[in-house]
Design an enzyme around this catalytic site. Structure first.
Site, PDB file in Angstrom:
ATOM      1  N   SER A 198       2.268  26.844   7.190  1.00 29.36           N
ATOM      2  CA  SER A 198       2.056  25.820   8.214  1.00 29.36           C
ATOM      3  C   SER A 198       2.429  24.437   7.683  1.00 29.36           C
ATOM      4  O   SER A 198       3.560  24.230   7.257  1.00 29.36           O
ATOM      5  CB  SER A 198       0.599  25.883   8.686  1.00 29.36           C
ATOM      6  N   ASP A 220       1.723  33.374  17.584  1.00 26.73           N
ATOM      7  CA  ASP A 220       1.118  32.266  16.847  1.00 26.73           C
ATOM      8  C   ASP A 220       0.564  31.283  17.874  1.00 26.73           C
ATOM      9  O   ASP A 220       1.321  30.732  18.668  1.00 26.73           O
ATOM     10  CB  ASP A 220       2.172  31.588  15.959  1.00 26.73           C
ATOM     11  N   HIS A 228      -1.405  32.973  13.341  1.00 24.22           N
ATOM     12  CA  HIS A 228      -0.924  31.843  12.544  1.00 24.22           C
ATOM     13  C   HIS A 228      -1.218  31.957  11.047  1.00 24.22           C
ATOM     14  O   HIS A 228      -0.334  31.779  10.213  1.00 24.22           O
ATOM     15  CB  HIS A 228      -1.505  30.536  13.080  1.00 24.22           C
TER      16      HIS A 228
END
Length: 256
Positions: free
Chosen positions: A94, A195, A225
């Site tokens: 991320s 996600d 995610h």
């Protein structure tokens, strides 16, 4: 010291041949990345997994930090590995992937390869356009954590999203996107089919705009995610190790 158990920075001095910097994401901590780091240690690599400033404690503390603080921490960890190891890779989840992209843009050929899991460089959420103004009057909003398909698993991220820190993340996105063409190292992007935090457009942008001729995409079919703690975690770990081995072999061939 971190207030969240398991959120501590982690460092391991293994081989001087290979070093890997591992970076966690926004409002998260090394907790979400430790299984990946442990696999890399088992492979004999040297590893640095830093706790980013403002993370692992409280969202209020995170609101007192910004992207240059987070970047400074991963940059320091990277430099430690560059001094110790012959070949260094950067891995991130991320926002950790965003920071790794910035490292690749700034350090160039000193970094051998980049592995990204659900990297973020933008968002389609309309409210992001006013986050800078909103953050001056509203300190936090509902969380964007624990997007994990595997039952009973948590990343132990914050229960609130700090808006001043989010406004700084938006600035990081713009900085990284502007220079994506400077990323010329081999890149492996693993992104989840489902996600609920980072839209699929993010990985598409990275895949299409980096300057590397060596770009590999892997779709994670069974994870959300925080895929490093999800069903596809072993797949991520396997692909990342194979990526390191391949890049090492290709670099060795170039030297023959």
């Amino acid at each position: 010291m971190p207030a969240i158990a398991g959120a501590e920075s982690y460092a391991h001095d293994g081989s001087t041949e290979v070093g890997v910097l591992v970076s966690h994401g926004f409002t998260g901590s090394p907790f979400s990345m430790r299984p990946w780091a442990d696999r890399l240690v088992a492979e004999g690599f040297s590893v640095r997994l830093p706790l980013l400033p403002g993370h692992g404690t409280t969202w209020q503390e995170m609101n007192r930090t910004g992207w240059t603080d987070w970047y400074g921490t991963v940059d320091t960890a990277l430099r430690e590995l560059l001094e110790r190891c012959e070949t260094v890779f950067v891995f991130g989840l991320s926002m950790g992937g965003t920071l790794c992209l910035r490292l690749a843009e700034e350090h160039g050929s000193a970094i051998a390869g980049v592995v990204l899991v659900n990297p973020s460089v933008m968002t389609l959420r309309k409210e992001i356009k006013v986050v800078s103004v909103l953050s001056k009057v509203v300190p936090s909003i509902a969380p964007i954590s624990d997007d994990i398909a595997k039952p009973g698993v948590t990343e132990h991220a914050y229960a609130r999203t700090p808006l001043r820190a989010m406004a700084s993340l938006v600035k990081l996105w713009a900085t990284v996107r502007r220079d994506l063409s400077k990323v010329t190292q081999p890149v492996l992007v693993l992104h989840s089919a489902g996600d609920h935090v980072v839209e699929p457009e993010n990985s598409r942008i990275v895949l299409s705009e980096v300057g590397s001729a060596d770009v590999t995409e892997v779709v994670l079919e069974n994870s959300y995610h925080v895929a490093t703690l999800d069903h596809d975690a072993p797949l991520i770990f396997d692909h990342s190790v194979e990526f390191v081995r391949r890049v090492l072999a290709e670099r060795a061939g170039d030297r023959v």
